[in-house]
Write a protein that holds these residues in place. Sequence first.
Motif, PDB file in Angstrom:
ATOM      1  N   THR A   1      -1.803   1.962  -2.926  1.00 12.99           N
ATOM      2  CA  THR A   1      -2.629   3.026  -2.356  1.00 12.99           C
ATOM      3  C   THR A   1      -1.975   4.397  -2.461  1.00 12.99           C
ATOM      4  O   THR A   1      -2.647   5.400  -2.714  1.00 12.99           O
ATOM      5  CB  THR A   1      -2.959   2.700  -0.893  1.00 12.99           C
ATOM      6  OG1 THR A   1      -3.670   1.444  -0.866  1.00 12.99           O
ATOM      7  CG2 THR A   1      -3.813   3.775  -0.252  1.00 12.99           C
TER       8      THR A   1
ATOM      9  N   THR B   1      -6.148   8.074  -7.590  1.00  6.63           N
ATOM     10  CA  THR B   1      -4.938   7.275  -7.825  1.00  6.63           C
ATOM     11  C   THR B   1      -4.938   6.547  -9.171  1.00  6.63           C
ATOM     12  O   THR B   1      -3.978   6.680  -9.941  1.00  6.63           O
ATOM     13  CB  THR B   1      -4.719   6.279  -6.672  1.00  6.63           C
ATOM     14  OG1 THR B   1      -4.719   6.984  -5.440  1.00  6.63           O
ATOM     15  CG2 THR B   1      -3.396   5.549  -6.838  1.00  6.63           C
TER      16      THR B   1
ATOM     17  N   LYS C   1      -5.268   7.102   0.819  1.00  5.95           N
ATOM     18  CA  LYS C   1      -6.009   6.510  -0.295  1.00  5.95           C
ATOM     19  C   LYS C   1      -6.915   7.553  -0.947  1.00  5.95           C
ATOM     20  O   LYS C   1      -7.449   8.438  -0.292  1.00  5.95           O
ATOM     21  CB  LYS C   1      -6.803   5.281   0.152  1.00  5.95           C
ATOM     22  CG  LYS C   1      -8.010   5.531   0.986  1.00  5.95           C
ATOM     23  CD  LYS C   1      -8.613   4.189   1.422  1.00  5.95           C
ATOM     24  CE  LYS C   1      -9.916   4.391   2.169  1.00  5.95           C
ATOM     25  NZ  LYS C   1     -11.011   4.813   1.297  1.00  5.95           N
ATOM     26  N   SER C   2      -7.063   7.421  -2.267  1.00 12.79           N
ATOM     27  CA  SER C   2      -7.797   8.427  -3.025  1.00 12.79           C
ATOM     28  C   SER C   2      -8.343   7.812  -4.301  1.00 12.79           C
ATOM     29  O   SER C   2      -7.685   6.970  -4.939  1.00 12.79           O
ATOM     30  CB  SER C   2      -6.874   9.595  -3.371  1.00 12.79           C
ATOM     31  OG  SER C   2      -7.479  10.476  -4.289  1.00 12.79           O
ATOM     32  N   TRP C   3      -9.538   8.255  -4.708  1.00 13.64           N
ATOM     33  CA  TRP C   3     -10.088   7.810  -5.982  1.00 13.64           C
ATOM     34  C   TRP C   3      -9.324   8.381  -7.170  1.00 13.64           C
ATOM     35  O   TRP C   3      -9.489   7.917  -8.312  1.00 13.64           O
ATOM     36  CB  TRP C   3     -11.565   8.198  -6.083  1.00 13.64           C
ATOM     37  CG  TRP C   3     -12.454   7.310  -5.278  1.00 13.64           C
ATOM     38  CD1 TRP C   3     -13.142   7.637  -4.153  1.00 13.64           C
ATOM     39  CD2 TRP C   3     -12.740   5.928  -5.529  1.00 13.64           C
ATOM     40  NE1 TRP C   3     -13.852   6.550  -3.683  1.00 13.64           N
ATOM     41  CE2 TRP C   3     -13.622   5.486  -4.517  1.00 13.64           C
ATOM     42  CE3 TRP C   3     -12.348   5.022  -6.516  1.00 13.64           C
ATOM     43  CZ2 TRP C   3     -14.117   4.187  -4.459  1.00 13.64           C
ATOM     44  CZ3 TRP C   3     -12.829   3.726  -6.467  1.00 13.64           C
ATOM     45  CH2 TRP C   3     -13.702   3.321  -5.446  1.00 13.64           C
TER      46      TRP C   3
ATOM     47  N   ALA D   1     -13.721   6.206 -10.004  1.00  9.16           N
ATOM     48  CA  ALA D   1     -12.438   6.716 -10.495  1.00  9.16           C
ATOM     49  C   ALA D   1     -12.658   7.730 -11.618  1.00  9.16           C
ATOM     50  O   ALA D   1     -11.960   8.753 -11.692  1.00  9.16           O
ATOM     51  CB  ALA D   1     -11.556   5.562 -10.972  1.00  9.16           C
TER      52      ALA D   1
ATOM     53  N   THR E   1     -10.659   0.860  -2.794  1.00 10.13           N
ATOM     54  CA  THR E   1     -10.768   2.263  -2.403  1.00 10.13           C
ATOM     55  C   THR E   1     -12.113   2.597  -1.769  1.00 10.13           C
ATOM     56  O   THR E   1     -12.214   3.561  -1.007  1.00 10.13           O
ATOM     57  CB  THR E   1     -10.517   3.167  -3.624  1.00 10.13           C
ATOM     58  OG1 THR E   1      -9.343   2.707  -4.313  1.00 10.13           O
ATOM     59  CG2 THR E   1     -10.286   4.602  -3.204  1.00 10.13           C
TER      60      THR E   1
ATOM     61  N   HIS F   1       0.818  -1.211   0.000  1.00  7.12           N
ATOM     62  CA  HIS F   1       0.000   0.000   0.000  1.00  7.12           C
ATOM     63  C   HIS F   1       0.855   1.267   0.000  1.00  7.12           C
ATOM     64  O   HIS F   1       0.683   2.154  -0.822  1.00  7.12           O
ATOM     65  CB  HIS F   1      -0.906   0.032   1.232  1.00  7.12           C
ATOM     66  CG  HIS F   1      -2.062  -0.905   1.183  1.00  7.12           C
ATOM     67  ND1 HIS F   1      -3.215  -0.636   0.472  1.00  7.12           N
ATOM     68  CD2 HIS F   1      -2.259  -2.117   1.765  1.00  7.12           C
ATOM     69  CE1 HIS F   1      -4.074  -1.626   0.629  1.00  7.12           C
ATOM     70  NE2 HIS F   1      -3.515  -2.548   1.399  1.00  7.12           N
TER      71      HIS F   1
ATOM     72  N   LEU G   1      -3.251   3.218   4.871  1.00  9.46           N
ATOM     73  CA  LEU G   1      -4.329   3.609   3.966  1.00  9.46           C
ATOM     74  C   LEU G   1      -4.702   5.081   4.076  1.00  9.46           C
ATOM     75  O   LEU G   1      -5.647   5.541   3.413  1.00  9.46           O
ATOM     76  CB  LEU G   1      -5.584   2.770   4.246  1.00  9.46           C
ATOM     77  CG  LEU G   1      -5.457   1.258   4.127  1.00  9.46           C
ATOM     78  CD1 LEU G   1      -6.809   0.601   4.393  1.00  9.46           C
ATOM     79  CD2 LEU G   1      -4.918   0.844   2.767  1.00  9.46           C
TER      80      LEU G   1
ATOM     81  N   CYS H   1     -16.676   0.833  -8.943  1.00  9.15           N
ATOM     82  CA  CYS H   1     -15.391   1.394  -8.499  1.00  9.15           C
ATOM     83  C   CYS H   1     -14.714   2.127  -9.656  1.00  9.15           C
ATOM     84  O   CYS H   1     -14.133   3.204  -9.460  1.00  9.15           O
ATOM     85  CB  CYS H   1     -14.487   0.286  -7.960  1.00  9.15           C
ATOM     86  SG  CYS H   1     -15.044  -0.441  -6.409  1.00  9.15           S
TER      87      CYS H   1
ATOM     88  N   GLY I   1      -6.486  -0.503  -5.460  1.00 11.15           N
ATOM     89  CA  GLY I   1      -7.689  -0.677  -4.648  1.00 11.15           C
ATOM     90  C   GLY I   1      -7.397  -1.573  -3.455  1.00 11.15           C
ATOM     91  O   GLY I   1      -6.264  -2.035  -3.276  1.00 11.15           O
TER      92      GLY I   1
ATOM     93  N   HIS J   1      -2.547  -3.163  -4.829  1.00 13.88           N
ATOM     94  CA  HIS J   1      -3.128  -2.132  -3.947  1.00 13.88           C
ATOM     95  C   HIS J   1      -2.621  -0.733  -4.291  1.00 13.88           C
ATOM     96  O   HIS J   1      -3.393   0.160  -4.564  1.00 13.88           O
ATOM     97  CB  HIS J   1      -2.948  -2.448  -2.458  1.00 13.88           C
ATOM     98  CG  HIS J   1      -3.464  -3.802  -2.082  1.00 13.88           C
ATOM     99  ND1 HIS J   1      -4.762  -4.196  -2.359  1.00 13.88           N
ATOM    100  CD2 HIS J   1      -2.872  -4.871  -1.483  1.00 13.88           C
ATOM    101  CE1 HIS J   1      -4.933  -5.437  -1.939  1.00 13.88           C
ATOM    102  NE2 HIS J   1      -3.805  -5.877  -1.421  1.00 13.88           N
TER     103      HIS J   1
END
Length: 382
Positions: free
Chosen positions: A247, A284, A280-282, A316, A268, A222, A277, A312, A266, A245
């Motif tokens: 992240t 990415t 974490k961000s959409w 994004a 996410t 991550h 984590l 998902c 993910g 992942h």
Amino acid sequence: MILIKNGFIHNAIVPEAFEADILIDNGKIIKIAKDIKADDAKIVDVKGLNVFPGFVEAHCHIGLDGYGIGYEGMDYNEMNDIISPQMRGLDGVKAMDPAFAQAVEGGVTTVCTGPGSANVLGGTFVAIKTVGRRSDDMIVKDNVAMKCAFGENPKRVYGDKGNSTRMSTSAKLREMLAKAKEYSAKLDAAGDDVTKRPSYDIKLESLIPVIKKKIPLKAHAHASDDIFNAIRIAKEFDVNLTIEHVTEGHLIVEELAKENYPLAVGPTLTNASKFELRNKSWTTPGVLAAAGCQVSIITDSPVIPQQHLPHCAGLAVKAGMDPFAALQAITINPAKHIGIEDRVGSLEEGKDADIIITDGDPMEISTNILKVFVDGKLVVEK
């Protein structure tokens, strides 16, 4: 034969959709063109509807973590041995787990499933279709990758059993890769002379495909430093690598673009349940794809239920990802990630007839998936 007529084809290879027919025979796509004639074919007219390849998940644990049956169904982490490369994900798959039916109703027709991230080495993943009663009959490709894990999980599970730091995690992985190289070299040198072969070691035997670059290490990582640790060790031992992942990938996008490893991003759609984590961000997957990285979007199911893979991808897109890149991130890119792009991940002649029919963009939650074909068989119809 089945002839799907008048569909609006999104083949995951070219950005522009086009109207065409798809002819299916013996579970394969044999022709994609306009106005196909096939007198013996069953006609499925989908005029006004969208046609997509079945969605593909590059990293999950479906079938190894039972739906609605609690601890009894959890077979995805061997908790007694931090080094367990001899485990095979296929042996833990429960083919009639209700999660598979949910997955295929959501358009997910192929998944790569296997061990979790409790162990430094956890065993092999298997690529399977999401329809079947017996896991052996669902296999697309077995032993597609060897799971390894960096970061918090091996520390947390084995912190009082000799693995309390990231340094010890890396050291244990290096030790096993070095032993496997030596074991493999001795086997090669012995040839057919059984008297010269080293004593059989199931763990080292399981790592030979990694050492010989037949399968990659599938590295749970991550945080940015864990990602770099995975890359460092892969280079030290000259083995193939996919990174799972990712992240914090958006924080090191220039480095990841330069390194050019396949990236599975993910899950996410979750809470930041641990320290690694927190970033974490959409954004990415979109940031990485825009930089030229090969990006797959994953649910890590059951962390996110498998059927929400396209949603998902939609989130994004909402965060800035190019829509076609997002489609590829749940179709052809994950197929490449797990080495089965010759069979699934796009609508092309010669590939498996895994096809979904929708009344809109499947990345939008309001869209209905009306029909799903797996290996040319209609398995979902609404």
